[in-house]
Design a protein around this motif. Structure first.
Motif, PDB file in Angstrom:
ATOM      1  N   ASN A  32     -16.367  12.974   2.513  1.00 39.83           N
ATOM      2  CA  ASN A  32     -16.912  11.625   1.901  1.00 39.83           C
ATOM      3  C   ASN A  32     -16.037  11.356   0.493  1.00 39.83           C
ATOM      4  O   ASN A  32     -15.652  10.136   0.504  1.00 39.83           O
ATOM      5  CB  ASN A  32     -18.215  12.135   1.073  1.00 39.83           C
ATOM      6  N   ILE A  33     -15.334  12.354  -0.058  1.00 37.46           N
ATOM      7  CA  ILE A  33     -14.175  11.813  -1.098  1.00 37.46           C
ATOM      8  C   ILE A  33     -13.194  11.229  -0.263  1.00 37.46           C
ATOM      9  O   ILE A  33     -12.466  10.107  -0.815  1.00 37.46           O
ATOM     10  CB  ILE A  33     -13.764  13.172  -1.741  1.00 37.46           C
ATOM     11  N   LEU A  34     -12.683  11.474   0.858  1.00 37.36           N
ATOM     12  CA  LEU A  34     -11.662  11.024   1.644  1.00 37.36           C
ATOM     13  C   LEU A  34     -11.927   9.556   2.064  1.00 37.36           C
ATOM     14  O   LEU A  34     -11.180   8.672   2.045  1.00 37.36           O
ATOM     15  CB  LEU A  34     -11.177  11.742   2.911  1.00 37.36           C
ATOM     16  N   VAL A  35     -13.338   9.405   2.390  1.00 39.16           N
ATOM     17  CA  VAL A  35     -13.762   8.386   2.562  1.00 39.16           C
ATOM     18  C   VAL A  35     -13.696   6.967   1.835  1.00 39.16           C
ATOM     19  O   VAL A  35     -13.335   6.159   1.585  1.00 39.16           O
ATOM     20  CB  VAL A  35     -15.279   8.169   3.266  1.00 39.16           C
ATOM     21  N   VAL A  36     -14.007   7.418   0.583  1.00 40.51           N
ATOM     22  CA  VAL A  36     -13.798   6.702  -0.677  1.00 40.51           C
ATOM     23  C   VAL A  36     -12.589   6.286  -1.061  1.00 40.51           C
ATOM     24  O   VAL A  36     -12.242   5.115  -1.281  1.00 40.51           O
ATOM     25  CB  VAL A  36     -14.681   7.336  -1.792  1.00 40.51           C
ATOM     26  N   LEU A  37     -11.890   7.443  -1.200  1.00 37.63           N
ATOM     27  CA  LEU A  37     -10.140   7.051  -1.340  1.00 37.63           C
ATOM     28  C   LEU A  37      -9.580   6.295  -0.098  1.00 37.63           C
ATOM     29  O   LEU A  37      -8.865   5.319  -0.631  1.00 37.63           O
ATOM     30  CB  LEU A  37      -9.442   8.389  -1.328  1.00 37.63           C
ATOM     31  N   SER A  38      -9.808   6.516   0.985  1.00 38.31           N
ATOM     32  CA  SER A  38      -9.425   5.487   2.167  1.00 38.31           C
ATOM     33  C   SER A  38      -9.917   4.285   1.789  1.00 38.31           C
ATOM     34  O   SER A  38      -8.905   3.057   2.036  1.00 38.31           O
ATOM     35  CB  SER A  38      -9.783   6.086   3.530  1.00 38.31           C
ATOM     36  N   ALA A  39     -11.170   4.032   1.647  1.00 43.77           N
ATOM     37  CA  ALA A  39     -11.644   2.428   1.304  1.00 43.77           C
ATOM     38  C   ALA A  39     -10.900   1.759   0.181  1.00 43.77           C
ATOM     39  O   ALA A  39     -10.526   0.528   0.160  1.00 43.77           O
ATOM     40  CB  ALA A  39     -13.106   2.619   1.030  1.00 43.77           C
ATOM     41  N   ILE A  40     -10.704   2.679  -1.006  1.00 43.18           N
ATOM     42  CA  ILE A  40      -9.960   1.947  -1.922  1.00 43.18           C
ATOM     43  C   ILE A  40      -8.479   1.691  -1.703  1.00 43.18           C
ATOM     44  O   ILE A  40      -8.081   0.582  -1.812  1.00 43.18           O
ATOM     45  CB  ILE A  40      -9.749   2.951  -3.186  1.00 43.18           C
ATOM     46  N   PHE A  41      -7.802   2.498  -0.899  1.00 49.98           N
ATOM     47  CA  PHE A  41      -6.580   2.362  -0.667  1.00 49.98           C
ATOM     48  C   PHE A  41      -6.380   1.253   0.683  1.00 49.98           C
ATOM     49  O   PHE A  41      -5.204   0.591   0.671  1.00 49.98           O
ATOM     50  CB  PHE A  41      -5.706   3.552  -0.058  1.00 49.98           C
ATOM     51  N   SER A  42      -7.159   1.219   1.469  1.00 51.78           N
ATOM     52  CA  SER A  42      -7.189   0.121   2.313  1.00 51.78           C
ATOM     53  C   SER A  42      -7.337  -1.277   1.761  1.00 51.78           C
ATOM     54  O   SER A  42      -6.558  -2.435   2.378  1.00 51.78           O
ATOM     55  CB  SER A  42      -8.448   0.212   3.396  1.00 51.78           C
ATOM     56  N   ALA A  43      -7.729  -1.542   0.538  1.00 51.01           N
ATOM     57  CA  ALA A  43      -7.734  -2.866  -0.278  1.00 51.01           C
ATOM     58  C   ALA A  43      -6.421  -2.953  -0.805  1.00 51.01           C
ATOM     59  O   ALA A  43      -6.479  -4.333  -1.464  1.00 51.01           O
ATOM     60  CB  ALA A  43      -9.166  -3.172  -0.926  1.00 51.01           C
ATOM     61  N   ALA A  44      -5.597  -1.891  -1.394  1.00 46.51           N
ATOM     62  CA  ALA A  44      -4.701  -2.152  -2.300  1.00 46.51           C
ATOM     63  C   ALA A  44      -3.545  -2.673  -1.714  1.00 46.51           C
ATOM     64  O   ALA A  44      -2.997  -3.491  -2.605  1.00 46.51           O
ATOM     65  CB  ALA A  44      -4.296  -0.685  -2.518  1.00 46.51           C
ATOM     66  N   THR A  45      -3.290  -2.718  -0.387  1.00 44.06           N
ATOM     67  CA  THR A  45      -2.006  -3.274   0.042  1.00 44.06           C
ATOM     68  C   THR A  45      -2.003  -4.937  -0.132  1.00 44.06           C
ATOM     69  O   THR A  45      -1.144  -5.695  -0.708  1.00 44.06           O
ATOM     70  CB  THR A  45      -1.626  -2.979   1.589  1.00 44.06           C
ATOM     71  N   PRO A  46      -3.173  -5.552   0.491  1.00 45.06           N
ATOM     72  CA  PRO A  46      -3.333  -7.094   0.324  1.00 45.06           C
ATOM     73  C   PRO A  46      -3.296  -7.616  -1.221  1.00 45.06           C
ATOM     74  O   PRO A  46      -2.668  -8.498  -1.643  1.00 45.06           O
ATOM     75  CB  PRO A  46      -4.664  -7.594   0.839  1.00 45.06           C
ATOM     76  N   TYR A  47      -3.899  -6.464  -2.153  1.00 45.46           N
ATOM     77  CA  TYR A  47      -4.150  -6.979  -3.602  1.00 45.46           C
ATOM     78  C   TYR A  47      -2.652  -7.049  -3.966  1.00 45.46           C
ATOM     79  O   TYR A  47      -2.399  -7.807  -4.974  1.00 45.46           O
ATOM     80  CB  TYR A  47      -4.934  -6.065  -4.103  1.00 45.46           C
ATOM     81  N   LEU A  48      -1.807  -5.896  -3.679  1.00 41.58           N
ATOM     82  CA  LEU A  48      -0.341  -5.950  -4.158  1.00 41.58           C
ATOM     83  C   LEU A  48       0.377  -6.965  -3.670  1.00 41.58           C
ATOM     84  O   LEU A  48       1.441  -7.591  -4.421  1.00 41.58           O
ATOM     85  CB  LEU A  48      -0.111  -4.493  -3.884  1.00 41.58           C
ATOM     86  N   THR A  49       0.025  -7.234  -2.558  1.00 41.25           N
ATOM     87  CA  THR A  49       0.836  -8.444  -1.811  1.00 41.25           C
ATOM     88  C   THR A  49       0.935  -9.730  -2.547  1.00 41.25           C
ATOM     89  O   THR A  49       1.654 -10.438  -2.770  1.00 41.25           O
ATOM     90  CB  THR A  49       0.323  -8.651  -0.408  1.00 41.25           C
ATOM     91  N   LYS A  50      -0.418  -9.913  -2.854  1.00 43.70           N
ATOM     92  CA  LYS A  50      -0.936 -11.123  -3.929  1.00 43.70           C
ATOM     93  C   LYS A  50       0.187 -11.141  -5.009  1.00 43.70           C
ATOM     94  O   LYS A  50       0.539 -12.374  -5.251  1.00 43.70           O
ATOM     95  CB  LYS A  50      -2.370 -11.326  -4.169  1.00 43.70           C
ATOM     96  N   TYR A  51       0.032 -10.314  -5.658  1.00 46.88           N
ATOM     97  CA  TYR A  51       0.800 -10.155  -7.085  1.00 46.88           C
ATOM     98  C   TYR A  51       2.501 -10.089  -6.670  1.00 46.88           C
ATOM     99  O   TYR A  51       3.194 -10.659  -7.587  1.00 46.88           O
ATOM    100  CB  TYR A  51       0.407  -9.080  -7.790  1.00 46.88           C
ATOM    101  N   ALA A  52       2.942  -9.567  -5.673  1.00 46.62           N
ATOM    102  CA  ALA A  52       4.183  -9.530  -5.348  1.00 46.62           C
ATOM    103  C   ALA A  52       4.666 -10.854  -5.187  1.00 46.62           C
ATOM    104  O   ALA A  52       5.689 -11.271  -5.385  1.00 46.62           O
ATOM    105  CB  ALA A  52       4.427  -8.518  -4.067  1.00 46.62           C
TER     106      ALA A  52
END
Length: 589
Positions: A32-52
Motif C-alpha cells: 500500500n505504501i508503494l501504491v501511494v508512492l507510485s501514484a505520487i511519482f506518476s504525476a511528477a513527470t508532467p508537472y516537472l515538464t510544465k515548469y521545465a
C-alpha cells in the motif's frame, strides 16, 4: 439469488478473502505504501515538464533546464524501482494467500462424507482446487492492488490538473462521467459473462476427466463418435462464453481510446487558442502537461476496467471455492474414546440406513460377531453387504440403531483410531501413481520398508514383488495400470495386512483375480485371519466354507445365519438355494 450474482462487486466476499492476508500483513501494508508512492511519482513527470517548459525553455535557460532533466530522470528511476518491487510482491502475496486457501480446501475435502463424493463431480472439484485457485491469486497479483494503484494515480493526477489550470481541467472532466457510466455497464455484463465461462470450464473439466477415466468403456462400446459430438457441444458453449467477453472488450476499449483522443483534441484546441492569443490563461507548459496528463487519467480508467475483469473472474472463483469450504458434510467426530486395540467383538443392533431418502438399504439388521471369529456375508447384488462395511468404518451415518465394537458405540470412538484398527481390502483396488512401497505404506512414517518386506514374506507375495523391475520401488503408474488386476489385489492385501489391524474386512477381494493370485490370497487369508476378527464378503465357496458363521442377506435384511453345514440343512433355505445354483458347480469343478 446470492449477493454475488446481484451486485457488481461482493464486498462481503472480498472481506473474507482479506482474512487470509493477516499472516502477510507486513507485505500488504508495504504494498500500500508503494501504491501511494507510485501514484505520487506518476504525476511528477508532467508537472516537472510544465515548469521545465515555462521556466527554462521559454526563457532559454540551459542550466535550469538541465536541473529539471536530472530531477525527471531521478523520478523515472525511482518509479521503475517501485514498480518492480510492487509487481513482484503483489504476485508473491497472491500466491501465498492461494497456497493457504488451497491447503485449507484440500484438508476440508479430505474429511467429507462419502455421500458428498457420491453426489459430486470429480472434475468440478478439481477445477475448484486448481483452476479457480489461480484466478484467486490474480485478484491480488493483477486485480485489487492494480485497481487501487490506478484509482490513486487518477486522484493525484486530478488534483494536480486542478491546481495547474482549472479551465482545462473542466474540459477533461466533461468526458469522465460518460466513460465512468460506460465502465459500470461494461463491468456488469462482464461479470455475467465470466460466471458463464467458469461454469462451462467446470463442465468441460468434469466431462474430460470422466471420459478419460472411462476410455476403455467408450472404446468397447464404440462410443467415440457420440462422445466426440458431446465434447464439441460442451466446448462450443465454453467458446461462446469467452466470445461474449471478447465482444464486450471490443466495444468498450475502442470507446475508451476514442474518449481520450477527443479529450486531447478539445484541450489542444482550447489551450492552443489561449497560447496563440496570449491572453495568459494557459501557458505552453500547461498545454504540454495536460496532453501528458490526459492519457494518465484515461488509461488507468481503461486499465481498471481490464483489471476489474480479472478481479471479477477471481471473485467468481472465490465464491465457488468458499461454497465448497462452507459445505458441512463431515462425519460427526465427537468421540472421546481412543482405540489403541480392539478385541474385535462387533454388534449391529437394529441398524437402519438409506443412501437416498425413503429408500431404505438396511432394514433394522442385527447380528453379533465374537472376537476372533471369521464371518462371511453372502447375498445377491444390492442386498446390503458392502453397506455393512461402509457403516462399520463410519463412511456414512446410520439412520437408526447402534453399531458397537467391544461394546463401545463407534460414535464414541475417534474416527482416526476406529479406521486405524479396521483394514479393508476392496474388490475395486485403487493404486496411486507411485511406487509399490508407497502404495503399501501410504507414506506412513512408522511403516518401514523392512517391515513391508517382512509382511510380504509372511503372506507369500515377496517373490512376486521382487520379479518386478525395481521391486518395491517399481512405479505402478496411474491407478496401477502397469499391474494386472490380480497383482493390484495382492498389493491391496499387503497394504491392509502391514497395518496389523484388529479387524480385517475383505469385500469380494478375490472375485476378479486369476487362480495363482487367488491361491496366494487364500493362503494369506488363512494366516492373517487367525486370531483376528474378520468379515468376508465373498462369492467363492472356499472362503465361505471356512467361516465360523455365515450371514445371508436379501433386500437389506438378514434372512439366515449359521455355519455352512447348518444352513445347508434348512429345507428351501435361501443359502441352500444359493449354494445349489452358484456354489455347487464351483465345488464340483
Amino acid at each position: 439469488m446470492s449477493k454475488t450474482k446481484e451486485s457488481i462487486f461482493d464486498f462481503k466476499l472480498f472481506k473474507r478473502l482479506f482474512e487470509y492476508i493477516r499472516p502477510y500483513k507486513t507485505v500488504f501494508f508495504g504494498l500500500n505504501i508503494l501504491v501511494v508512492l507510485s501514484a505520487i511519482f506518476s504525476a511528477a513527470t508532467p508537472y516537472l515538464t510544465k515548469y521545465a517548459v515555462d521556466d527554462s525553455i521559454t526563457n532559454k535557460d540551459a542550466k535550469d533546464f538541465l536541473f529539471y532533466i536530472i530531477i525527471m530522470l531521478t523520478v523515472l528511476i525511482l518509479q521503475t524501482v517501485f514498480q518492480l518491487v510492487f509487481i513482484y510482491y503483489a504476485a508473491w502475496l497472491g500466491q501465498n494467500l492461494v497456497m493457504d486457501v488451497r491447503v485449507k480446501l484440500f484438508n476440508h475435502l479430505l474429511r467429507f462424507k462419502m455421500k458428498y463424493y457420491d453426489n459430486s463431480s470429480v472434475g468440478v472439484l478439481i477445477t475448484r482446487a486448481v483452476t479457480d485457485m489461480e484466478r484467486i491469486a490474480d485478484i491480488f497479483g493483477q486485480g485489487f492492488f492494480m485497481i487501487f494503484k490506478d484509482l490513486l494515480a487518477m486522484a493525484v493526477v486530478f488534483g494536480v490538473m486542478m491546481y495547474i489550470n482549472f479551465k482545462l481541467s473542466l474540459i477533461v472532466f466533461i468526458m469522465l462521467p460518460l466513460l465512468l457510466y460506460a465502465t459500470r455497464i461494461f463491468q456488469k455484463y462482464m461479470k455475467k459473462a465470466f460466471e458463464e465461462v467458469r461454469t462451462e470450464v467446470s463442465n468441460l473439466n468434469s466431462f474430460v476427466q470422466e471420459r478419460l477415466t472411462g476410455m476403455k468403456i467408450l472404446q468397447l462400446f464404440t462410443r467415440e463418435s457420440i462422445e466426440y459430438e458431446n465434447f464439441k457441444s460442451i466446448n462450443g458453449r465454453h467458446k461462446k462464453g469467452w466470445i461474449k467477453t471478447v465482444w464486450y472488450n471490443s466495444i468498450f476499449f475502442p470507446l475508451a481510446d476514442l474518449s481520450a483522443s477527443i479529450t486531447i483534441g478539445l484541450v489542444a484546441w482550447y489551450g492552443g487558442l489561449n497560447v496563440v492569443l496570449e491572453n495568459g490563461t494557459v501557458s505552453q507548459g500547461d498545454l504540454i502537461a495536460f496532453i501528458m496528463f490526459i492519457p494518465m487519467l484515461f488509461r488507468p480508467l481503461r486499465q481498471i476496467a481490464d483489471k476489474f475483469n480479472t478481479l471479477q473472474m477471481g471473485m467468481v472463483a472465490a465464491n465457488r471455492v468458499f461454497s465448497v469450504l462452507d459445505t458441512v458434510s463431515q462425519i460427526d467426530d465427537k468421540g472421546t474414546h481412543v482405540a489403541e486395540h480392539f478385541n474385535g467383538s462387533i454388534k449391529f443392533d437394529k441398524v437402519h440406513f438409506n443412501y437416498v431418502e425413503d429408500e431404505e438399504v438396511l432394514k433394522g439388521i442385527s447380528f453379533n460377531v465374537n472376537a476372533g471369529e471369521t464371518i462371511a456375508i453372502v447375498g445377491a447384488t444390492g442386498a446390503g453387504k458392502s453397506t455393512i462395511i461402509n457403516l462399520l468404518n463410519r463412511f456414512y451415518e446410520i439412520k437408526e440403531g447402534v453399531i458397537s465394537v467391544d461394546d463401545v458405540d463407534i460414535k464414541d470412538v475417534t474416527l482416526e483410531s476406529l479406521r486405524t484398527q479396521i483394514a479393508v481390502v476392496l474388490q475395486d483396488v485403487f493404486l496411486f501413481a507411485d511406487t509399490i512401497l508407497n502404495n503399501i505404506t501410504l507414506n506412513h512414517p512408522e511403516i518401514t520398508e523392512t517391515r513391508v518386506q517382512q509382511a510380504a514374506k509372511d503372506i507369500g507375495i515377496h517373490d512376486f514383488i521382487m520379479t518386478l523391475p525395481d521391486g518395491y520401488h517399481y512405479n505402478v503408474k496411474e491407478r496401477g495400470a502397469m499391474l494386472s488386476s490380480g497383482q493390484r489385489q495382492l498389493i491391496s492385501f499387503l497394504r491392509a495386512y502391514v497395518t496389523n489391524p484388529s479387524i480385517l474386512v475383505l469385500d469380494e477381494a478375490t472375485s476378479s483375480v486369476d487362480s495363482y493370485s487367488e491361491q496366494l490370497i487364500q493362503n494369506a487369508t488363512d494366516k492373517i485371519t487367525k486370531g483376528r476378527t474378520s468379515i468376508i464378503i465373498a462369492h467363492r465357496l472356499a472362503t465361505i466354507k471356512k467361516a465360523d458363521k455365515i450371514i445371508v442377506m436379501d433386500a437389506g435384511e438378514i434372512v439366515e445365519q449359521g455355519t455352512h453345514d447348518e444352513l445347508l440343512k434348512k429345507e428351501n433355505g435361501y443359502y441352500k438355494n444359493l449354494y445349489e445354483v452358484q456354489f455347487l458347480k464351483e465345488e464340483v469343478v
